[in-house]
Design an enzyme around this catalytic site. Sequence first.
Site, PDB file in Angstrom:
ATOM      1  N   HIS A 371      26.227 -12.897   9.771  1.00 49.82           N
ATOM      2  CA  HIS A 371      26.770 -14.214   9.420  1.00 49.82           C
ATOM      3  C   HIS A 371      28.072 -14.504  10.165  1.00 49.82           C
ATOM      4  O   HIS A 371      28.287 -14.005  11.266  1.00 49.82           O
ATOM      5  CB  HIS A 371      26.930 -14.342   7.905  1.00 49.82           C
ATOM      6  N   GLU A 386      29.815 -12.726   1.852  1.00 49.44           N
ATOM      7  CA  GLU A 386      29.217 -11.650   2.641  1.00 49.44           C
ATOM      8  C   GLU A 386      29.857 -11.519   4.025  1.00 49.44           C
ATOM      9  O   GLU A 386      30.135 -10.413   4.492  1.00 49.44           O
ATOM     10  CB  GLU A 386      27.712 -11.898   2.794  1.00 49.44           C
ATOM     11  N   HIS A 439      25.073  -5.947   6.623  1.00 51.81           N
ATOM     12  CA  HIS A 439      24.935  -7.105   5.734  1.00 51.81           C
ATOM     13  C   HIS A 439      25.245  -6.688   4.300  1.00 51.81           C
ATOM     14  O   HIS A 439      25.360  -5.505   3.986  1.00 51.81           O
ATOM     15  CB  HIS A 439      23.515  -7.679   5.807  1.00 51.81           C
ATOM     16  N   GLU A 502      22.083  -2.883   4.280  1.00 49.90           N
ATOM     17  CA  GLU A 502      22.621  -3.723   3.211  1.00 49.90           C
ATOM     18  C   GLU A 502      23.544  -2.847   2.366  1.00 49.90           C
ATOM     19  O   GLU A 502      23.105  -1.914   1.711  1.00 49.90           O
ATOM     20  CB  GLU A 502      21.488  -4.270   2.342  1.00 49.90           C
TER      21      GLU A 502
END
Length: 540
Positions: A371, A386, A439, A502
């Site tokens: 992102h 995030e 992430h 993650e």
Amino acid sequence: MKGGVGLRLGLLAAVGVGLSGFWEPAAAVRFEQREVDQSRLVAIAAPVGGTSHQLLILEQLNNRRACWNETGNGPTTIDPVLLNFDFTGICNRSTDSNGYSLRVGNEDLGLQYSLRVVRQGDDLVLMAVSHRGNTPPLEIGRTHGYTNGFARIELNPGWRMTKRVYNNQTLPHIYLTHNQDLPTLIASASGNGGVPTPVVRPPAPVTPPVATRPSPALPPTTVSPTPPENLPTVPVSGTPIARPTLPPSTPTPNRPPVTSPQPSTSTVSYRVVVEAETIVQQDQVRAIAPGAFRTLVNGQAVMQAGLFRNRDTADALERQLRAANLQAMVIPVAGWTPPTNPQPLPPIANPGTPNPQTPIARRVVVIDPGHGGRDPGAIGIGGIQEKEIVLAIAQEVASLLERQGVQAVMTRRDDRTLDLEPRVTFAERANADLFVSIHANATASGSNANGAETYYSSGAGRQLAQAIQSNLIQATGMNDRGVKQARFYVLTQTSMPAALVEVGFVTGQQDVRRLSSPTSRSQIAGAITDGILQYIQQSE
């Protein structure tokens, strides 16, 4: 990461940042400097790895919110509160040599000197250290006291911060500036062991309005997106990685002289770079060192001709390049421990003779913080985003890998919007050996979902994902959600082994406390680093 692949692709496809022309040859330039209000800037000794420090510079762009708070004296401790909010347009931060460098007597010295924070007795000292071992370091400032946390560096008389100017445009790059010419400063340092005359600590300048919210600590160093380097293979054992730190000096009643922190021969390699600004010069460099490539060193575009274990080998290549009328230099690079019983390097070929076997075997790892910019990623409990969490972790992973001799390059090192395709393109152009995307997870089903999981697409990516996941669970005790196969774009379109990790749920009650803690984020970063290093060893 959000629940579905389609949602992620939609978010990241909103705005793309292309990399075409990123490594186009640069014309010769001369930078100027602009004076700035010193009260709007602060030089900070920022902790790295718990036992050492590095330079961090924060800038207050406007008074909408304070970017940092100051307390105490001897040293003045800094609370970097800018990570409590979206500081875009309010604060700026410079965290590595691409954000700051040395300027003395109106000359850029970023290629000749590195800026380091070294412990000297009960002080943290900011020094400009020459890449030539026989030149004394220049002391720029001190914290006037020691702390394991963030501390303000008070600049010595004559030193100040300015900004780089190019074509009448002021750039974000910060100079540590002195008006005296370099020979005069060197002579002064030589006559006093590298230490200027002791000065009385000036009063702290007025700081911006104080923010009351507690804040997470700033992440340590950022690594600029650069192409690959000829770096050594990293030896790794099954035990936790011992990360090197600068040894403290023994405190004495009087301020000890500052000595150049030259790394020992067991923890240093030597980078040969060339100021080759034209295509003709670049072709000359490649004729001598076929693996040479363009990169950034201390914010300046150069060509790297090689990286070597042995200083004599690096010096030989430097002489070879200079014999061809090329402006070459050798820059020591600290933090790499050579393998046991390393194989001797072949000798440098005669000038003009290609010798592709000379540079050390490299390991290039692309670290991809998910992102960024207008795409915040998942937004969790308390508004945690995030994009901010994963950038902080990715920056520390890159820093830790660099200390182990791995060339870590980041797809983004600040808060910018970046589409999926440019991330893959960047990794391919960097000729990366590994790709790791970081992430944070989220779910709409409530706060009971917690834990880490790591994805791969196929092939060697599975072993990389398993190494990262196992180290992450072992180090943190997080809920183990396993290693899973998925067809995420950055996994399927990259040609090198790739994994997507993650690091927890921003919507999970357990995970959000961990992700909001600088200590826990460092723990996560260390575990990801160890997983990458473990994979490198196993793939040898």
